[in-house]
Design an enzyme around this catalytic site. Sequence first.
Site, PDB file in Angstrom:
ATOM      1  N   SER A 177      18.432 156.978  30.337  1.00 39.77           N
ATOM      2  CA  SER A 177      18.105 155.948  31.106  1.00 39.77           C
ATOM      3  C   SER A 177      19.653 156.001  31.080  1.00 39.77           C
ATOM      4  O   SER A 177      20.510 155.078  31.891  1.00 39.77           O
ATOM      5  CB  SER A 177      17.427 155.116  30.219  1.00 39.77           C
ATOM      6  OG  SER A 177      17.552 154.605  29.306  1.00 39.77           O
TER       7      SER A 177
ATOM      8  N   HIS B 151      23.297 161.372  17.885  1.00 41.93           N
ATOM      9  CA  HIS B 151      22.796 160.090  17.524  1.00 41.93           C
ATOM     10  C   HIS B 151      22.388 160.876  15.613  1.00 41.93           C
ATOM     11  O   HIS B 151      21.852 159.716  15.638  1.00 41.93           O
ATOM     12  CB  HIS B 151      22.082 159.357  18.290  1.00 41.93           C
ATOM     13  CG  HIS B 151      22.430 158.537  19.352  1.00 41.93           C
ATOM     14  ND1 HIS B 151      22.396 158.478  20.839  1.00 41.93           N
ATOM     15  CD2 HIS B 151      24.362 158.438  19.350  1.00 41.93           C
ATOM     16  CE1 HIS B 151      23.475 157.804  21.363  1.00 41.93           C
ATOM     17  NE2 HIS B 151      24.242 157.851  20.417  1.00 41.93           N
TER      18      HIS B 151
HETATM   19  C1  BV8 Z   1      29.123 152.223  19.017  1.00 51.33           C
HETATM   20  C2  BV8 Z   1      19.780 156.961  16.968  1.00 51.33           C
HETATM   21  C3  BV8 Z   1      31.644 151.455  18.370  1.00 51.33           C
HETATM   22  C4  BV8 Z   1      18.629 156.096  16.174  1.00 51.33           C
HETATM   23  C5  BV8 Z   1      20.515 155.364  18.878  1.00 51.33           C
HETATM   24  C6  BV8 Z   1      27.325 145.937  25.318  1.00 51.33           C
HETATM   25  C7  BV8 Z   1      27.659 147.061  26.258  1.00 51.33           C
HETATM   26  C8  BV8 Z   1      27.867 148.396  25.776  1.00 51.33           C
HETATM   27  C9  BV8 Z   1      27.569 148.719  25.119  1.00 51.33           C
HETATM   28  C10 BV8 Z   1      27.102 147.518  24.110  1.00 51.33           C
HETATM   29  C11 BV8 Z   1      27.021 146.673  24.199  1.00 51.33           C
HETATM   30  N1  BV8 Z   1      26.596 146.294  22.747  1.00 51.33           N
HETATM   31  C12 BV8 Z   1      26.495 147.272  22.007  1.00 51.33           C
HETATM   32  C13 BV8 Z   1      27.537 148.237  22.658  1.00 51.33           C
HETATM   33  C14 BV8 Z   1      27.903 149.326  21.992  1.00 51.33           C
HETATM   34  C15 BV8 Z   1      26.228 150.116  21.259  1.00 51.33           C
HETATM   35  C16 BV8 Z   1      25.206 150.506  23.068  1.00 51.33           C
HETATM   36  O1  BV8 Z   1      25.511 150.917  23.493  1.00 51.33           O
HETATM   37  N2  BV8 Z   1      24.047 148.912  23.551  1.00 51.33           N
HETATM   38  C17 BV8 Z   1      23.654 149.431  24.237  1.00 51.33           C
HETATM   39  C18 BV8 Z   1      21.543 148.847  23.667  1.00 51.33           C
HETATM   40  C19 BV8 Z   1      23.753 148.842  25.306  1.00 51.33           C
HETATM   41  N3  BV8 Z   1      26.145 151.146  21.639  1.00 51.33           N
HETATM   42  C20 BV8 Z   1      26.261 151.723  20.135  1.00 51.33           C
HETATM   43  O2  BV8 Z   1      26.131 150.407  19.085  1.00 51.33           O
HETATM   44  C21 BV8 Z   1      26.812 152.712  19.586  1.00 51.33           C
HETATM   45  N4  BV8 Z   1      27.977 152.945  18.206  1.00 51.33           N
HETATM   46  O3  BV8 Z   1      29.256 152.254  20.490  1.00 51.33           O
HETATM   47  O4  BV8 Z   1      30.094 152.007  18.029  1.00 51.33           O
HETATM   48  C22 BV8 Z   1      31.806 151.584  17.125  1.00 51.33           C
HETATM   49  C23 BV8 Z   1      33.836 152.723  17.884  1.00 51.33           C
HETATM   50  C24 BV8 Z   1      33.706 152.261  17.064  1.00 51.33           C
HETATM   51  C25 BV8 Z   1      33.560 152.672  15.704  1.00 51.33           C
HETATM   52  C26 BV8 Z   1      32.691 151.695  14.942  1.00 51.33           C
HETATM   53  C27 BV8 Z   1      31.818 151.265  16.067  1.00 51.33           C
HETATM   54  C28 BV8 Z   1      26.159 153.961  18.581  1.00 51.33           C
HETATM   55  C29 BV8 Z   1      24.371 153.998  20.027  1.00 51.33           C
HETATM   56  C30 BV8 Z   1      23.788 154.857  18.609  1.00 51.33           C
HETATM   57  C31 BV8 Z   1      22.398 154.303  18.084  1.00 51.33           C
HETATM   58  N5  BV8 Z   1      21.604 155.090  17.985  1.00 51.33           N
HETATM   59  N6  BV8 Z   1      19.394 156.623  18.450  1.00 51.33           N
HETATM   60  C32 BV8 Z   1      17.155 155.551  16.449  1.00 51.33           C
HETATM   61  O5  BV8 Z   1      16.965 156.385  17.016  1.00 51.33           O
HETATM   62  O6  BV8 Z   1      16.361 154.855  15.425  1.00 51.33           O
HETATM   63  S1  BV8 Z   1      19.999 154.943  20.526  1.00 51.33           S
HETATM   64  C33 BV8 Z   1      18.644 155.586  20.716  1.00 51.33           C
HETATM   65  O7  BV8 Z   1      18.593 154.702  22.300  1.00 51.33           O
HETATM   66  C34 BV8 Z   1      18.910 157.302  21.666  1.00 51.33           C
HETATM   67  O8  BV8 Z   1      19.263 157.687  20.846  1.00 51.33           O
HETATM   68  C35 BV8 Z   1      18.914 157.329  22.905  1.00 51.33           C
HETATM   69  O9  BV8 Z   1      20.755 157.075  23.146  1.00 51.33           O
HETATM   70  C36 BV8 Z   1      18.666 155.730  23.443  1.00 51.33           C
HETATM   71  C37 BV8 Z   1      17.177 155.523  24.087  1.00 51.33           C
HETATM   72  O10 BV8 Z   1      18.368 156.653  25.309  1.00 51.33           O
HETATM   73  P1  BV8 Z   1      17.712 157.371  26.239  1.00 51.33           P
HETATM   74  O11 BV8 Z   1      17.021 158.486  25.315  1.00 51.33           O
HETATM   75  O12 BV8 Z   1      17.722 157.239  27.393  1.00 51.33           O
HETATM   76  O13 BV8 Z   1      15.752 156.981  26.354  1.00 51.33           O
HETATM   77  P2  BV8 Z   1      15.600 155.560  27.021  1.00 51.33           P
HETATM   78  O14 BV8 Z   1      13.990 155.921  26.488  1.00 51.33           O
HETATM   79  O15 BV8 Z   1      16.159 155.277  27.722  1.00 51.33           O
HETATM   80  O16 BV8 Z   1      15.103 156.649  28.747  1.00 51.33           O
HETATM   81  C38 BV8 Z   1      13.731 157.360  28.951  1.00 51.33           C
HETATM   82  C39 BV8 Z   1      14.058 158.184  30.229  1.00 51.33           C
HETATM   83  O17 BV8 Z   1      13.455 159.079  30.402  1.00 51.33           O
HETATM   84  C40 BV8 Z   1      14.419 156.964  31.229  1.00 51.33           C
HETATM   85  O18 BV8 Z   1      15.268 157.004  32.014  1.00 51.33           O
HETATM   86  C41 BV8 Z   1      12.517 158.449  32.070  1.00 51.33           C
HETATM   87  O19 BV8 Z   1      12.875 157.761  33.729  1.00 51.33           O
HETATM   88  C42 BV8 Z   1      12.911 159.335  31.485  1.00 51.33           C
HETATM   89  N7  BV8 Z   1      11.919 160.074  31.865  1.00 51.33           N
HETATM   90  C43 BV8 Z   1      10.586 159.468  31.378  1.00 51.33           C
HETATM   91  N8  BV8 Z   1       9.676 160.407  30.855  1.00 51.33           N
HETATM   92  C44 BV8 Z   1      10.873 162.001  30.944  1.00 51.33           C
HETATM   93  C45 BV8 Z   1      11.547 161.088  31.626  1.00 51.33           C
HETATM   94  N9  BV8 Z   1      12.505 162.187  32.353  1.00 51.33           N
HETATM   95  C46 BV8 Z   1      12.181 163.497  32.589  1.00 51.33           C
HETATM   96  N10 BV8 Z   1      10.903 163.886  32.324  1.00 51.33           N
HETATM   97  C47 BV8 Z   1       9.945 162.804  31.583  1.00 51.33           C
HETATM   98  N11 BV8 Z   1       8.953 163.787  31.883  1.00 51.33           N
END
Ligand code: BV8
Length: 241
Positions: free
Chosen positions: A190, A119
Amino acid sequence: MHFAPELLDALRQARVIAVFTGAGVSAESGVPTFRDAQTGLWARYRAEELATPAAFRRDPQTVWKWYEWRRDLMRNALPNPAHLAIASLEKTGAEVTVLTQNVDGLHRKAGSTDVVELHGNIWDDLCLECRAPGDGDAPRDGAGLPRCTHCGGLLRPGVVWFGESLPEQAWQRAAELAGKADVFFCIGTSSLVEPAASLPLQAHDSGKTVIQVNPEATRHDASASFVLRGKAGAAMPALLR
Ligand code: BV8
Ligand code: ZN
């Protein structure tokens, strides 16, 4: 922490190891996880609304303020024991690749040498017009926005926004590893954001050993070979001791 002998065996025999990580790996470095990044000042915005091309077109100042706020939070962050343990995997002689969703650059800072940033990287700026990389101290226009020194175009953060496709090369490598790695770690994520979240499922479908590391349950636990229920900063050093 106790580890199943089968897990330790799989790790010992692994020739190719993929380490898929999310914000949880950086949590113990003091970097708020992606969902936490909406605390305080940003509580009223959903990250999925700010990290989009539309939001940037509509209100580049607010989006830049959010990224500069996140950069300030990350600036002094240091790799934590999880990053360091993951980097130490390279000493086992296996081929190790980190596939990270994180944009903070901490895996490289910890010494990992093969890091695929799915990303992008929050420290990179990119010109919207000519795609030239920004050079850190770009001139600001009247609205306080950073401008490209080559063509005067507006600079954007070098991350992948929602609705944008992942860098071709990065995705190719990740998808290939999901089918090739003997052991596929899935740490601190997540697994809600696609297509990255499909990687551990692909590894599972390819019959690979998938190891989930997370203090909380995730939607992909059922398709993991092993689940280490704990913080990455404790589990990874203990496992790789
Ligand atoms: C694309 C950079 C299409 C930016 C990021 C509906 C259904 C399915 C998919 C979609 C939908 N609607 C839209 C979509 C697609 C969309 C998507 O998935 N949306 C989600 C919200 C449903 N995806 C996209 O748009 C992607 N592109 O699909 O393009 C396309 C295809 C062809 C041509 C053109 C277009 C692009 C997605 C990239 C977005 N950018 N980041 C920035 O940072 O500002 S995403 C960003 O959020 C992160 O990079 C990461 O990926 C995500 C966060 O997730 P996590 O890293 O898991 O973090 P989170 O806080 O959620 O969880 C933390 C975890 O850690 C927890 O589980 C917690 O328990 C755990 N934890 C906590 N403490 C600890 C720990 N674990 C271990 N040790 C600890 N101490
Ligand atoms: Zn330019």
